[in-house]
Design a protein around this motif. Structure first.
Motif, mmCIF file in Angstrom:
data_model
loop_
_atom_site.group_PDB
_atom_site.id
_atom_site.type_symbol
_atom_site.label_atom_id
_atom_site.label_comp_id
_atom_site.label_asym_id
_atom_site.label_seq_id
_atom_site.Cartn_x
_atom_site.Cartn_y
_atom_site.Cartn_z
ATOM 1 N N LEU A 77 0.838 -1.204 0.000
ATOM 2 C CA LEU A 77 0.000 0.000 0.000
ATOM 3 C C LEU A 77 0.871 1.250 0.000
ATOM 4 N N GLY A 78 1.973 1.204 0.765
ATOM 5 C CA GLY A 78 2.902 2.330 0.759
ATOM 6 C C GLY A 78 3.563 2.519 -0.590
ATOM 7 N N VAL A 79 3.903 1.419 -1.256
ATOM 8 C CA VAL A 79 4.518 1.505 -2.584
ATOM 9 C C VAL A 79 3.579 2.201 -3.557
ATOM 10 N N ARG A 80 2.296 1.908 -3.450
ATOM 11 C CA ARG A 80 1.326 2.548 -4.353
ATOM 12 C C ARG A 80 1.169 4.038 -4.062
ATOM 13 N N ARG A 81 1.644 4.467 -2.887
ATOM 14 C CA ARG A 81 1.651 5.901 -2.560
ATOM 15 C C ARG A 81 3.004 6.537 -2.888
ATOM 16 N N GLY A 82 3.885 5.749 -3.504
ATOM 17 C CA GLY A 82 5.183 6.278 -3.881
ATOM 18 C C GLY A 82 6.289 6.027 -2.881
ATOM 19 N N GLU A 83 6.066 5.160 -1.882
ATOM 20 C CA GLU A 83 7.085 4.873 -0.875
ATOM 21 C C GLU A 83 7.837 3.602 -1.273
ATOM 22 N N PRO A 84 9.148 3.670 -1.505
ATOM 23 C CA PRO A 84 9.886 2.485 -1.961
ATOM 24 C C PRO A 84 10.023 1.434 -0.859
ATOM 25 N N LEU A 90 17.053 -10.283 -3.227
ATOM 26 C CA LEU A 90 16.428 -8.967 -3.075
ATOM 27 C C LEU A 90 15.475 -8.701 -4.224
ATOM 28 N N ALA A 91 14.331 -8.099 -3.906
ATOM 29 C CA ALA A 91 13.369 -7.733 -4.949
ATOM 30 C C ALA A 91 12.672 -6.438 -4.560
ATOM 31 N N PRO A 92 12.776 -5.406 -5.410
ATOM 32 C CA PRO A 92 12.000 -4.189 -5.144
ATOM 33 C C PRO A 92 10.522 -4.450 -5.410
ATOM 34 N N ALA A 93 9.676 -3.679 -4.765
ATOM 35 C CA ALA A 93 8.228 -3.818 -4.964
ATOM 36 C C ALA A 93 7.761 -2.860 -6.046
ATOM 37 N N TYR A 94 6.775 -3.310 -6.822
ATOM 38 C CA TYR A 94 6.143 -2.480 -7.851
ATOM 39 C C TYR A 94 4.688 -2.252 -7.482
ATOM 40 N N PRO A 95 4.124 -1.126 -7.897
ATOM 41 C CA PRO A 95 2.741 -0.806 -7.500
ATOM 42 C C PRO A 95 1.729 -1.879 -7.857
ATOM 43 N N GLU A 96 1.954 -2.603 -8.948
ATOM 44 C CA GLU A 96 0.975 -3.605 -9.384
ATOM 45 C C GLU A 96 1.192 -4.958 -8.717
ATOM 46 N N ASP A 97 2.207 -5.090 -7.854
ATOM 47 C CA ASP A 97 2.526 -6.378 -7.224
ATOM 48 C C ASP A 97 1.434 -6.846 -6.274
ATOM 49 N N SER A 98 1.280 -8.163 -6.179
ATOM 50 C CA SER A 98 0.633 -8.809 -5.039
ATOM 51 C C SER A 98 1.746 -9.314 -4.138
ATOM 52 N N VAL A 99 1.398 -9.721 -2.920
ATOM 53 C CA VAL A 99 2.421 -10.241 -2.012
ATOM 54 C C VAL A 99 3.090 -11.469 -2.615
#
Length: 333
Positions: free
Chosen positions: A204-211, A301-310
């Motif tokens: 949810l934070g990633v979708r708000r622009g938080e890496p 290591l994997a960065p999160a993307y806004p469209e990701d599911s867990v």
């Protein structure tokens, strides 16, 4: 209406207020929320500018929350052999309507538990113990005026103290059950259930622009450790690894034991920064003294993307971890 009838009506109204306060306190199941609600509710029963709730710490000191003139302050006070709070717990103090005279007579010093030096000094003071289960503390109300409190005030404060003690014990039990449900019993790290909850919150934070970057880890050939040294030694290794990984929380990360020799960390940073932090940790891990040959962590290591599911996020990190594991195995062959 005569004075006796007036007093009776006033007492009945006050008891009703006490019931309402108790109902409000019972709705809070977290200690921090309960403490703040208590301060607001005390003023329903007492016309007083200062309320103090002091809870005993494991070290013997006090964690104090003080509400004074709408300013809520928090302070920790060290162990004192003979202070006002200690005297309340010992049953030596309940009500003093001339506190300065009492302090002079008893040759006591006091610690002011707020940062507002411009506010008046306390002249009248009441305190009652809070004791229920693991909860030990003191609830105090204070006034800037002399002779501000009556024996009836003390009676209502004692009744409030009983209800607050029960509410605090319930909140403590609730938090312990919640903590045990989300904590790995061996390492003390959060468990897989908590990992899923925190991962969803991170996305949810990633979708708000938080890496956020996910690190998934396991120990290379950990089965060999158990086979050669025994499960007790294997458990010691897991605990020591968990303690090392917990350092990642110093920069706002969260660390989890997913099960067996698998760990994960949610890091509030971009991949490059997360990689530096993990690499520093791996360097420290190699410098540690171990009861077995120095364990090696495989990390993905994997960065999160806004469209990701867990599950998608975890799958990418898992794939990178298993790739690192295969490369290490090939080098060892």
């Amino acid at each position: 209406m005569n004075d006796h009838a007036t007093d009776s009506h006033r007492q009945i109204a006050r008891y009703r207020s006490l019931i309402q306060v108790t109902a409000v306190l019972s709705r809070h199941v977290r200690t921090d929320e309960l403490l703040r609600a208590m301060h607001a509710q005390v003023r329903v029963l007492f016309d007083t500018p200062v309320t103090l709730l002091a809870l005993r710490t494991p070290q013997g000191g006090w964690h104090c929350l003080t509400l004074e003139s709408n300013n809520l302050s928090e302070q920790f006070i060290g162990l004192r052999p003979d202070g006002l709070l200690e005297r309340v717990l010992e049953g030596r103090l309940r009500l003093e309507n001339d506190l300065p005279a009492y302090l002079e007579r008893e040759r006591l010093g006091v610690v002011r538990v707020h940062h507002r030096s411009d506010l008046p000094s306390t002249l009248s003071w009441m305190g009652v113990p809070l004791q229920a289960g693991a909860v030990t503390g003191v609830l105090s109300v204070q006034s800037y005026a002399l002779n501000a409190f009556t024996p009836e005030d003390l009676e209502f404060l004692e009744l409030l103290g009983v209800h607050l003690s029960i509410a605090l014990e319930n909140a403590t039990l609730h938090e312990r059950v919640e903590r045990e449900a989300h904590t790995d019993p061996l390492t003390g790290l959060w468990n897989r259930r908590r990992f899923t909850e925190r991962s969803e919150a991170a996305l949810l934070g990633v979708r708000r622009g938080e890496p956020h970057t996910l690190a998934v880890m396991d120990l290379q050939d950990f089965k060999r450790v158990n086979d050669e040294f025994g499960h007790d030694v294997g458990d010691q290794v897991l605990v020591q690894v968990g303690q090392m990984l917990d350092r990642l929380t110093l920069n706002g990360g969260h660390v989890f034991r997913l099960g067996g020799d698998e760990f994960a960390a949610l890091l509030p940073s971009r991949e490059a920064e997360a990689l530096r932090g993990v690499q520093d940790l791996l360097d420290e891990l190699r410098d540690q003294v171990w009861a077995v040959p120095t364990p090696r962590l495989n990390v993905g290591l994997a960065p999160a993307y806004p469209e990701d599911s867990v599950s998608e996020w975890v799958s990418r990190a898992d794939a990178r971890m298993y790739s690192a594991k295969r490369q290490r195995q090939q080098l060892m062959e």
